[in-house]
Each structure stands twice: as structure tokens, then as C-alpha cells.
Design an enzyme around this catalytic site. Structure first.
Site, short mmCIF file in Angstrom:
data_model
loop_
_atom_site.label_atom_id
_atom_site.label_comp_id
_atom_site.label_asym_id
_atom_site.label_seq_id
_atom_site.Cartn_x
_atom_site.Cartn_y
_atom_site.Cartn_z
N ASP A 227 -155.41 -48.63 -14.12
CA ASP A 227 -155.19 -48.34 -15.54
C ASP A 227 -153.78 -47.81 -15.79
OD1 ASP A 227 -155.40 -45.66 -14.63
OD2 ASP A 227 -157.57 -45.71 -14.91
N ASP B 93 -146.55 -65.49 -23.13
CA ASP B 93 -147.38 -66.34 -22.28
C ASP B 93 -147.36 -67.80 -22.77
OD1 ASP B 93 -149.36 -66.51 -20.14
OD2 ASP B 93 -150.80 -66.95 -21.74
N GLU C 22 -142.75 -67.77 -21.04
CA GLU C 22 -143.15 -68.49 -19.83
C GLU C 22 -143.24 -69.98 -20.15
OE1 GLU C 22 -147.12 -68.77 -16.98
OE2 GLU C 22 -147.31 -68.61 -19.14
#
Ligand code: CA
Length: 619
Positions: free
Chosen positions: A165, A338, A367
Site C-alpha cells: 500500500d 496507459d 504508453e
């Protein structure tokens, strides 16, 4: 799956009409906004049973409701507000009326604060990519929640969540700072309240983060919104920037708005399930057919990640506003985007422009997993006369990754790297590309190069001394390795020492082997030097034709000159430097950056076998 949505939508409309229950508002996105933004417009998505059947008004000094739009699904309304520069922070009331029913919902306009945000990353930075679930667990109480669709967490399974986390990552900020890192990029932190899903033949948790289910919630298992705010604050206090991973192309199939679509055109809908071709060419190919392009762009990434239709203006606003909200609310400094090439490119330009208008220093790097320079340049500001012109300032340099890593593997590293960089003329600013050797979707660097420690150092030397913004995948500095065999979980192993009960703690020198310490120190030395030496962080690049396995390049500028000489052969070489006089002129001595050794002369360089030498030139 897509057929089911198409059927579900009319049924939901029918049920809401038949029941004719009183309207209510259960959700407003964005969840808040700010006064004093450069763009005075904000479009609120208002959601709840029959929320779209209400007549809306807004009472607040300086705020005007200019349009209330109804869409196919009566559970949605879209309210266009204009916020005057004179508007003060406070809570405005959204009022919805229908017959005798009156609903109010508070919406907060906050004051903008002066905390750092949108600082950008430049070639003076060194980015560290980590998967928060796999890096360190700082809070075992948030590992799993019984009320989430996937209530599991089990470190024994490569496919389930491991409990890492943001609190865990925050505990290791001193480690990252010591390593020379200046920015951290996490795989997405937004809520992924997805059930276990069949991915590659195994039931998997959405631990990678790429299946959003609520844009305005950071996943509770990572620490929630409060935890993310705290992490960014701590990172900034430590002098580290934060890069957020954006996903505009798709969401998880259990995203709240997928379960009750605002309208059919919110998604790219197909008569039968259609996957993207995963092929790059139809987007840039001037000879491509429309159908090939459509399948690449509008086909779904995988069946459980519905493909968003960014040409839908409501959805486009939703995504762009969320990006702005995230920078303003959490203070993130840059965006990694992304599947950049599968997005609607005009939408991406709008989104980039909106972010850059509000935060002029912010950096955006997408990307686009392509294998050639022409295709790669299409998605960033370029000098080619493509019919579509991207405004993206940077991108992930997949071409250079392939050149370096495959080159090292095959023994042609210098030549491949030289040839890739020799094509930089296509980019408006190649220094803004983010360079890397591997990532969470690729075989780990060390394994690809046959676990050859000399090659490992050579590639890292190039990464940290050539042009671009270097990015390293977590664990590279402690020699983490593996191929994506049998699955990509192998390249996403837990960082040893990040989890309770770990027998080794590789965050500490004492927990690392001698070889791992050598690797760590190697990265640290180069990263630290890069950060403090302007020739590497902002200087120009000049490279010389590789000859006989030797590759020499310079980074130079007003603040100095650095010579990087690689001998990729198996034998030591004495390399005369007369050929490089254009850049060595005025220098006679040097300091070896990696060994600290002083060289009394640079006339002939003694290059050990399979080594890259970094020399700071001196008069
Ligand atoms: Ca945890």
C-alpha cells in the site's frame, strides 16, 4: 458481454419508469471543484434514480448553470456550470425539482492551495516505477475488505493481492531518495473493486490497478483518498515527485457507470464481442482500411475492460475533468498514460491541452508499445507531416528499450542504441521521452540479458547517461529477475523486506548480498551524479559511429562535458581519443565518475572488457 449491456440498458429504463419512485441524487462527479481555475467551466455528472427527470437550478454568487442536459438514461443529468473569477469558496446547492418534489445536494467549491502540484518531470529526474501492491505493506489492516467484490489477499498466490500500500511505500521514501530517485510512478491507484477475473487462464485479483470502478476513489486497499494525499505530501516533503498512471481507454466492467450506462454511446459497442487487434500499424498507416483502424482503436482491450468512447462529449468531459481534479486534489506532478495509442487521438490532444493549460509545467508521457521510430513519433510532438498532429510532450521510449535490451542480449547493443538515437530528428524534443529497460509488462531486464552483470551495468550506464528521462522498474537495483513465464506475476514479485515476515530485507545494505550492494551502489552513484551534473541532466548529446564494438558519446553544455565510452568486446581496449577532438578540445584530464579515479590524460582511454566508462572531462 457487450450484448448484455445493450440488453440491460432498456430494461433499466423500463424499471425506473414503471416504479416511478421519487427521484434522488446519489452521486455528483467531480465530487468537488475549485474557484480560480483557468478554465471557468465544469460539467457535473449528477446520478441517482430518475435524477435526469428533475429540473435543475443552482443558487450561488458567481456561479451560473448554463445548461442542464438529459441523456438516454433518466438516472443521469449533466449540468454545465460557469464559475466567475469573482466566485468565493463555499458550498453551493444543486436544486432539482419535479412537481411537488424538491431535492438539494451540496457541492463544494474549494479555494486552490499553494502546495506543489503539476511540477512535471524533466531529464533532470530519475523515475522509479513500482506496483504498490507488491512494493511494501505499511498497513496490514487494509489488505482486504469483506465488503469488496474481491475480498481476498494472499501472498502465497501470485495472482491475488499481497497487501502492499501507499503507507508502505511512504516508509521507504528515504530508501528511494538515497538511491537517487527523484520521482515515483505507481501503477494505477484508483479503486479497482473488481471481482476475481479470469486473466490468462487463472482467477486473478485486479491488483495491477488497470480496471477502475470509481474515478473519484483511491483504492481502500492502498490507503484511500486520505492515504494518497498523505503519500504525495510526504513524497513532496522528501523532494520526490509523483507520477500518476492514467487509464482513459477503458474501465473495469464493474465500474458504477458501466452497470447503469448513461447512454449506449458511452462505450464502443459492437454487435458481437470484438477485441482490439493489438496491432499498431492501422493507426499510422496511410494505406490502412477504416475497419482495421476501427478494430485497433475501438476493439476492447480484454473482455472485462469495456472500451470507452472518447468521442462522446460527456465522457470526454468526465475524463478530462477527472485528470484536472486529480492534479488539484492530490498534487500529482506528471501523468503516464496507459495504452496511449488505443485512445481516440483528438481526445488525447484535448486532454493534454486542458492539463497543460491549467498546469504549464506538467509532463505527460503515454504508453505506445510500438517497435519503430515513425510509429512512436506519431503519438508525441513530431516533425513528420502526419495528417493528425499529436500535442503530447513526451512518451515512453519503447524503441530505445528494444534497441538497448535486445541489443545487449544479441551482442549488438552499441550499434542498436546508436541507430535508434540517430533517428531522433523525428521528435520535436527527444529529451522529453521517458527511457527504460523493462517494466511490469515485460521480462525483467536482468533476465533478458542472460543475468550478465557486465551487460547489466552497461545498459544502466546508458540509461542514466543518454538523452531522455530515465525510469527504472522496482527491484532492478537489487537484481530482481524473471521472465513472464508462466505469467507476468513473475516479474511483479514482492520487494523483499517490504512485508511482515520477510526473511530478507533488501531495503537495507545489511540485507543485501555483496553483488546486490554492488548493483545498488552502481545505480546510486550514476543517479546521484546525473542529478547534480547539468551535462547529463540537460546537456546535448553527440554520438560517434560505433567501431569494432566501441561506442563513444558525449553529453555537453555550458556546465561541462561528460564522455561515455563503451567497450562491448570481451577484451580490454586502448582507445585513442583523437577522433573525438571536436568534443574533447580544451580538455586534457578527467575524473572517472564510477570509480572516482582521476585520469592525468585522456589521449588514450583504457577500456576494460564489457564496460562503459563515464568520464567527467577536465581542462
Ligand atoms: Ca496493506
Amino acid at each position: 458481454m457487450r450484448k448484455i449491456y445493450a440488453l440491460l440498458l432498456p430494461l433499466l429504463f423500463l424499471s425506473t419508469l414503471v416504479l416511478a419512485q421519487p427521484a434522488s441524487i446519489t452521486r455528483v462527479n467531480p465530487t468537488n471543484w475549485w474557484v480560480g481555475m483557468k478554465n471557468p467551466n465544469v460539467q457535473l455528472l449528477v446520478y441517482g434514480p430518475r435524477a435526469g427527470t428533475l429540473t435543475y437550478s443552482v443558487q450561488y454568487p458567481g456561479v451560473k448553470l448554463v445548461k442542464a442536459s438529459k441523456v438516454e438514461n433518466p438516472n443521469y443529468a449533466f449540468l454545465d456550470l460557469v464559475i466567475a473569477p469573482t466566485a468565493k469558496p463555499g458550498k453551493l446547492q444543486i436544486v432539482g425539482k419535479s412537481g411537488s418534489q424538491t431535492l438539494t445536494r451540496a457541492f463544494e467549491l474549494q479555494a486552490r492551495d499553494n502546495t506543489p502540484k503539476g511540477q512535471g518531470v524533466t531529464d533532470a529526474d530519475f523515475i522509479y516505477l513500482a506496483m504498490p501492491d507488491r512494493f511494501a505493506n505499511g498497513d496490514p489492516s487494509n489488505d482486504k475488505f469483506a465488503d469488496m467484490r474481491d475480498p481476498s489477499a494472499d501472498r502465497a498466490s501470485p495472482f491475488l493481492r499481497h497487501g502492499g500500500d501507499l503507507a508502505g511505500a511512504a516508509q521507504h521514501l528515504p530508501y528511494l531518495k538515497d538511491l537517487g530517485v527523484t520521482a515515483i510512478w505507481f501503477t494505477p491507484v484508483l479503486e479497482n473493486n473488481q471481482p476475481l477475473t479470469d486473466e490468462g487462464g487463472a482467477q486473478r485479483s485486479s491488483y495491477h490497478g488497470y480496471g477502475f470502478t470509481d474515478h473519484y476513489a483511491i483504492d481502500r486497499r492502498l490507503g484511500g483518498n486520505v492515504g494518497y494525499q498523505a503519500f504525495v505530501r510526504q513524497a513532496h516533503a522528501a523532494g520526490l515527485k509523483v507520477v500518476q498512471d492514467a487509464v482513459y481507454n477503458h474501465v473495469g466492467n464493474t465500474h458504477w457507470f458501466i452497470q447503469d450506462l448513461p447512454m449506449k454511446s458511452w462505450l464502443h459497442q459492437w454487435p458481437t464481442y470484438t477485441n482490439t487487434s493489438y496491432r499498431q500499424q492501422p493507426i499510422t498507416d496511410p494505406h490502412a482500411s477504416r475497419i482495421d483502424r476501427k478494430v485497433t482503436l475501438d476493439g476492447w482491450f480484454v473482455p472485462f475492460l469495456p472500451d470507452l468512447n472518447q468521442s462522446n462529449p460527456y465522457l470526454a468531459n468526465f475524463l478530462i475533468q477527472h485528470a484536472i481534479w486529480t492534479v488539484e486534489n492530490f498534487g500529482v506532478d506528471a501523468w503516464r498514460v496507459d495504452t496511449y495509442m488505443y485512445n481516440d487521438q483528438p481526445f488525447m490532444n484535448r486532454c493534454n491541452k486542458a492539463l497543460l493549460t491549467e498546469y504549464p509545467r506538467i509532463h505527460l508521457f503515454g504508453e505506445s508499445s510500438v517497435n519503430n521510430v515513425v510509429d512512436q513519433s506519431y503519438y508525441v510532438k513530431n516533425n513528420i507531416s502526419f495528417p493528425f498532429k499529436s500535442n503530447q510532450p513526451g512518451g515512453l521510449d519503447f524503441v530505445l528499450e528494444g534497441a538497448i535490451v535486445e541489443g545487449l542480449k544479441e551482442g549488438s547493443g552499441p550499434q542498436r542504441m546508436y541507430e535508434a538515437l540517430a533517428q531522433d530528428a523525428v521528435y520535436q524534443d527527444p529529451a522529453k521521452l521517458v527511457t527504460f529497460l523493462d517494466n511490469h509488462d515485460h521480462d525483467r531486464y536482468l533476465s533478458t540479458i542472460g543475468e550478465d552483470f557486465d551487460k547489466y551495468k552497461m545498459g544502466l550506464t546508458w540509461l542514466l547517461t543518454t538523452r531522455g528521462i530515465p525510469c527504472m522498474y522496482y527491484g532492478t537495483e537489487i537484481l530482481m529477475k524473471n521472465f513472464k513465464n508462466p505469467s507476468d506475476a513473475e516479474v511483479r514479485r514482492d520487494f523483499p523486506g517490504g512485508f511482515a515476515g520477510d526473511t530478507q530485507d533488501k531495503f537495507t545494505a545489511a540485507g543485501r548480498t555483496a553483488r546486490e550492494n554492488e548493483a545498488f551502489q552502481f545505480v546510486r552513484t550514476l543517479a546521484t551524479y546525473r542529478r547534480t551534473h547539468p551535462a547529463l541532466s540537460s546537456g546535448q548529446l553527440m554520438q560517434y559511429l560505433p567501431q569494432d564494438g566501441q561506442y563513444v558519446y558525449f553529453r555537453y553544455g555550458p556546465a561541462g562535458t561528460v564522455l561515455v565510452a563503451t567497450n562491448s568486446t570481451d577484451k580490454p581496449v586502448a582507445l585513442p581519443t583523437a577522433r573525438f577532438a571536436e568534443r574533447t578540445k580544451g580538455f586534457t584530464k578527467a575524473r572517472n565518475v564510477l570509480t572516482g579515479e582521476d585520469l592525468a590524460s585522456i589521449a588514450i582511454l583504457q577500456l576494460p572488457a564489457k564496460t562503459a566508462v563515464v568520464l567527467e572531462l577536465k581542462p
